[in-house]
Design a protein around this motif. Structure first.
Motif, PDB file in Angstrom:
ATOM      1  N   TYR A 296       0.834  -1.197   0.000  1.00  0.00           N
ATOM      2  CA  TYR A 296       0.000   0.000   0.000  1.00  0.00           C
ATOM      3  C   TYR A 296       0.869   1.248   0.000  1.00  0.00           C
ATOM      4  N   THR A 297       0.360   2.308  -0.590  1.00  0.00           N
ATOM      5  CA  THR A 297       1.037   3.600  -0.490  1.00  0.00           C
ATOM      6  C   THR A 297       0.717   4.283   0.835  1.00  0.00           C
ATOM      7  N   ASP A 298      -0.404   3.928   1.438  1.00  0.00           N
ATOM      8  CA  ASP A 298      -0.805   4.474   2.738  1.00  0.00           C
ATOM      9  C   ASP A 298      -0.104   3.686   3.839  1.00  0.00           C
ATOM     10  N   ALA A 299       0.807   4.330   4.564  1.00  0.00           N
ATOM     11  CA  ALA A 299       1.569   3.641   5.609  1.00  0.00           C
ATOM     12  C   ALA A 299       0.668   3.134   6.726  1.00  0.00           C
ATOM     13  N   ARG A 300      -0.413   3.864   7.017  1.00  0.00           N
ATOM     14  CA  ARG A 300      -1.328   3.408   8.072  1.00  0.00           C
ATOM     15  C   ARG A 300      -1.989   2.085   7.679  1.00  0.00           C
ATOM     16  N   ARG A 301      -2.358   1.956   6.422  1.00  0.00           N
ATOM     17  CA  ARG A 301      -2.991   0.722   5.985  1.00  0.00           C
ATOM     18  C   ARG A 301      -1.983  -0.422   5.985  1.00  0.00           C
ATOM     19  N   THR A 302      -0.742  -0.140   5.568  1.00  0.00           N
ATOM     20  CA  THR A 302       0.298  -1.170   5.610  1.00  0.00           C
ATOM     21  C   THR A 302       0.561  -1.625   7.035  1.00  0.00           C
ATOM     22  N   GLY A 303       0.487  -0.701   7.974  1.00  0.00           N
ATOM     23  CA  GLY A 303       0.718  -1.059   9.369  1.00  0.00           C
ATOM     24  C   GLY A 303      -0.311  -2.004   9.942  1.00  0.00           C
ATOM     25  N   LYS A 304      -1.473  -2.113   9.307  1.00  0.00           N
ATOM     26  CA  LYS A 304      -2.496  -3.036   9.800  1.00  0.00           C
ATOM     27  C   LYS A 304      -2.162  -4.486   9.478  1.00  0.00           C
ATOM     28  N   ILE A 305      -1.219  -4.730   8.563  1.00  0.00           N
ATOM     29  CA  ILE A 305      -0.874  -6.111   8.206  1.00  0.00           C
ATOM     30  C   ILE A 305      -0.228  -6.836   9.382  1.00  0.00           C
ATOM     31  N   PRO A 306       0.903  -6.354   9.932  1.00  0.00           N
ATOM     32  CA  PRO A 306       1.452  -7.060  11.103  1.00  0.00           C
ATOM     33  C   PRO A 306       0.583  -6.906  12.345  1.00  0.00           C
ATOM     34  N   LYS A 307      -0.189  -5.841  12.409  1.00  0.00           N
ATOM     35  CA  LYS A 307      -1.029  -5.614  13.582  1.00  0.00           C
ATOM     36  C   LYS A 307      -2.158  -6.629  13.669  1.00  0.00           C
ATOM     37  N   LEU A 308      -2.836  -6.907  12.553  1.00  0.00           N
ATOM     38  CA  LEU A 308      -4.008  -7.769  12.558  1.00  0.00           C
ATOM     39  C   LEU A 308      -3.750  -9.158  11.986  1.00  0.00           C
ATOM     40  N   LEU A 309      -2.691  -9.326  11.217  1.00  0.00           N
ATOM     41  CA  LEU A 309      -2.433 -10.620  10.562  1.00  0.00           C
ATOM     42  C   LEU A 309      -1.161 -11.276  11.075  1.00  0.00           C
ATOM     43  N   LEU A 310      -0.834 -11.020  12.333  1.00  0.00           N
ATOM     44  CA  LEU A 310       0.385 -11.597  12.898  1.00  0.00           C
ATOM     45  C   LEU A 310       0.315 -13.117  12.959  1.00  0.00           C
ATOM     46  N   HIS A 311      -0.885 -13.664  13.077  1.00  0.00           N
ATOM     47  CA  HIS A 311      -1.019 -15.128  13.122  1.00  0.00           C
ATOM     48  C   HIS A 311      -0.661 -15.772  11.786  1.00  0.00           C
ATOM     49  N   ARG A 312      -0.681 -15.015  10.716  1.00  0.00           N
ATOM     50  CA  ARG A 312      -0.277 -15.548   9.415  1.00  0.00           C
ATOM     51  C   ARG A 312       1.242 -15.500   9.252  1.00  0.00           C
ATOM     52  N   MET A 313       1.883 -14.527   9.873  1.00  0.00           N
ATOM     53  CA  MET A 313       3.338 -14.410   9.777  1.00  0.00           C
ATOM     54  C   MET A 313       4.038 -15.336  10.755  1.00  0.00           C
ATOM     55  N   ALA A 314       3.424 -15.562  11.913  1.00  0.00           N
ATOM     56  CA  ALA A 314       3.952 -16.505  12.910  1.00  0.00           C
ATOM     57  C   ALA A 314       2.893 -17.561  13.158  1.00  0.00           C
ATOM     58  N   PRO A 315       2.725 -18.513  12.222  1.00  0.00           N
ATOM     59  CA  PRO A 315       1.560 -19.412  12.253  1.00  0.00           C
ATOM     60  C   PRO A 315       1.545 -20.398  13.399  1.00  0.00           C
ATOM     61  N   ASN A 316       2.677 -20.623  14.067  1.00  0.00           N
ATOM     62  CA  ASN A 316       2.729 -21.615  15.137  1.00  0.00           C
ATOM     63  C   ASN A 316       2.799 -20.993  16.526  1.00  0.00           C
ATOM     64  N   ALA A 317       2.788 -19.676  16.609  1.00  0.00           N
ATOM     65  CA  ALA A 317       2.838 -19.005  17.913  1.00  0.00           C
ATOM     66  C   ALA A 317       1.519 -19.199  18.647  1.00  0.00           C
ATOM     67  N   ARG A 318       1.577 -19.262  19.969  1.00  0.00           N
ATOM     68  CA  ARG A 318       0.372 -19.434  20.782  1.00  0.00           C
ATOM     69  C   ARG A 318      -0.242 -18.100  21.188  1.00  0.00           C
ATOM     70  N   TYR A 319       0.596 -17.123  21.505  1.00  0.00           N
ATOM     71  CA  TYR A 319       0.114 -15.828  21.972  1.00  0.00           C
ATOM     72  C   TYR A 319       0.918 -14.731  21.295  1.00  0.00           C
ATOM     73  N   SER A 320       0.322 -13.549  21.228  1.00  0.00           N
ATOM     74  CA  SER A 320       1.056 -12.404  20.679  1.00  0.00           C
ATOM     75  C   SER A 320       0.614 -11.127  21.382  1.00  0.00           C
ATOM     76  N   ILE A 321       1.539 -10.182  21.418  1.00  0.00           N
ATOM     77  CA  ILE A 321       1.273  -8.828  21.912  1.00  0.00           C
ATOM     78  C   ILE A 321       1.738  -7.875  20.825  1.00  0.00           C
ATOM     79  N   TRP A 322       0.832  -7.074  20.323  1.00  0.00           N
ATOM     80  CA  TRP A 322       1.171  -6.091  19.305  1.00  0.00           C
ATOM     81  C   TRP A 322       1.288  -4.715  19.940  1.00  0.00           C
ATOM     82  N   LEU A 323       2.354  -3.983  19.575  1.00  0.00           N
ATOM     83  CA  LEU A 323       2.573  -2.625  20.043  1.00  0.00           C
ATOM     84  C   LEU A 323       2.783  -1.720  18.840  1.00  0.00           C
TER      85      LEU A 323
END
Length: 533
Positions: A296-323
């Motif tokens: 995305y050209t919008d940095a705010r929209r790009t920032g939602k990828i690791p914020k909301l889709l962290l379970h896809r990037m770390a598929p075997n993790a049990r818990y996550s904390i996003w900051l």
């Protein structure tokens, strides 16, 4: 029912019984021959009074009687010692006997085929816990806010955490249950179809409104759009691409992930040039992962990828904390998870906004602050109105707010919470990037169908375990211009201290300020501009 015993031209009953019992029909020694002759006489006597065709049934009745007696007097005692293990013995795959080890051995010696039929154990889940009676956290209450009229903005409040060792000991051994939904998969489209009514992207796909509505119909197995749609594996030619060694490292994480993101090349350059990040890609406990091919050209929209889709990037993790990138974690992750997830028996936790709790009010605030195109915000709000969105009232209790402070997300990676963040991301991809507007719509649709354990806590509690820091570019601007080099780094600025302002020219020279008074400005975490995502 057949024991496989045949008469007539297939040989004598004696020989077949010997073969069933694993005894060779040829025996050596005189004693063995004498015993066989005696058995022959007995069998001939039996056959004299009972036909050969009835012998099989007679033997079966005798065996059944022995088995029945053995089960009553021997097998019962052994079963009570063995526990609840379920074992069966099948005779020619049709006769079930006792689960006693002695019976298994006897049946095997008699030539019966044995098989163990163990039903699958039901899945084990974490069902929550309560702290012991008298524990200080059970009676913990928030103190009244400090009576400081000069500080009316948001501030932290105390939180009753457990000691780190106790929190680690309470980490669930099993995942929390996922109501209804057990198997969640994600849509992969190599050739994208742009036939959707509106919204979407090459990264998130173009789901139709029918597909959107179907994704809220919770079933045991579901497949939904959830970003990364153009690649069979997230981060491989999908947009938001990651190096292979970074992907492997994230796949190997099976515990807790704490993640943040700053889309700023200056930050990476500073970390490398200052020597803080070497070939290990680590700065302390943090692994620095460089993302390429930003979708995305919008940095705010790009920032939602690791914020909301962290379970896809770390598929075997049990818990996550996003900051968010502007925040620093100051409390141990185990203590945060124990306080806001495990103790609450929740799978998703987020703080409510410190000031606003109604989506319509939040939308107007975004428009007033110029956070996004006003027409796009109005279109999104009108769409939600037509779906039934109403202003927040006390009728929604125990839901305490419709507007989150989305800079921190604490969650467990189970199917239902993964579905929630997928659908929340899809709203951000279809409408505006202001995720605070779309949060309540997705939440309400899910909790109207399943018992989704989502917890909202006070924003002052969130401010207890994170503190606001400046982005790298802001630090560079505020630091004293000693040299252009970035090494050594400039000293950090105090987060909540008052800083003296430069002397200014008086507009009215005839008026003098009172003695002892000073003009100053406050650097306060969480003002209106810094608070927004």
């Amino acid at each position: 029912m057949s024991l496989g015993i045949r008469s007539g031209s297939y040989g004598s009953l004696e020989k077949q019984l010997q073969q069933i019992n694993g005894i060779s029909p040829i025996q050596t020694g005189r004693k063995g021959s004498k015993m066989l002759k005696e058995k022959d006489r007995s069998l001939n006597w039996i056959f004299k009074f009972a036909g050969r065709k009835k012998v099989g049934m007679l033997l079966l009745s005798l065996i059944s009687a022995v088995v029945f007696v053995w089960v009553l007097y021997v097998g019962k005692g052994e079963d009570s010692q063995e526990g609840n293990n379920v074992q069966t013995i099948s005779v020619n795959e049709s006769l079930s006997l006792s689960n006693s080890p002695s019976m298994i051995n006897m049946a095997t010696a008699m030539g019966f085929k044995t098989s163990l039929l163990l039903p699958p154990l039901p899945p084990r889940y974490f069902m929550g816990y309560s702290l012991p009676p008298g524990h200080p956290c059970n009676s913990f209450t928030l103190p009244p806010p400090p009576a400081d009229k000069k500080r009316t903005g948001p501030r932290p409040c105390p939180v009753c955490y457990l000691p780190v060792e106790e929190a680690i000991a309470l980490m669930p051994k099993f995942p929390s249950p996922s109501p209804v939904l057990k198997n969640l998969t994600f849509i992969y489209e190599e050739n994208l179809s742009r036939d959707g009514e509106f919204g979407g992207s090459d990264f998130g796909g173009y789901p139709t409104l029918r597909q959107r509505n179907d994704s809220f119909d919770i079933r045991e197995s579901m497949s939904v759009h959830c970003g990364f749609v153009r690649g069979a594996k997230p981060g491989h030619n999908t947009g938001f691409d990651l190096d292979e060694d970074d992907l492997v490292a994230m796949e190997q994480c099976r515990g807790i992930v704490v993640a943040s993101a700053i889309f700023d090349e200056i930050t990476e350059e500073y970390l490398r040039s200052s020597g803080k990040m070497g070939i290990s890609k680590k700065v302390g406990l943090w692994r620095v992962i460089v993302v390429r091919n930003i979708p995305y050209t919008d940095a705010r929209r790009t920032g939602k990828i690791p914020k909301l889709l962290l379970h896809r990037m770390a598929p075997n993790a049990r818990y996550s904390i996003w900051l968010d990138g502007k925040l620093e974690l100051v409390v141990d992750p185990y203590q945060i998870l124990e306080r806001f997830l495990w103790r609450k028996n929740a799978t998703f936790a987020i703080s409510k906004h410190y000031k606003r709790f109604d989506v319509f009010t939040e939308a107007e605030a975004n428009k007033a602050a110029g956070k996004y195109d006003n027409a796009s915000i109005d279109f999104q709000i009108d769409f939600y109105k037509n779906e039934g969105l109403t202003p927040y009232t006390e009728a929604k209790l125990p839901i305490i707010s419709d507007v989150p402070e989305g800079c921190v997300i604490v969650r467990e990676h189970v199917p239902i919470s993964n579905l929630f963040t997928c659908l929340w991301y899809n709203e951000v991809d279809r409408f505006t990037s202001r995720d605070q507007i779309s949060f309540a719509v997705v939440r309400d649709k899910l909790i109207s169908r399943v018992d989704f354990h989502l917890s909202m806590f006070l924003d002052c509690e969130r401010r207890n375990f994170v503190v606001q820091k400046y982005h790298r570019d802001l630090l560079l601007k505020l630091a004293a211009p000693v040299s252009v080099a970035l090494n050594p780094p400039p000293p950090p600025l105090p987060g909540l201290e008052t800083l003296p302002e430069k002397a200014s020219v008086r507009r009215n020279p005839g008026k003098h300020r009172k003695a002892g008074s000073r003009r100053h400005r406050k650097v306060v975490a969480g003002n209106r501009d810094m608070e927004a995502n």
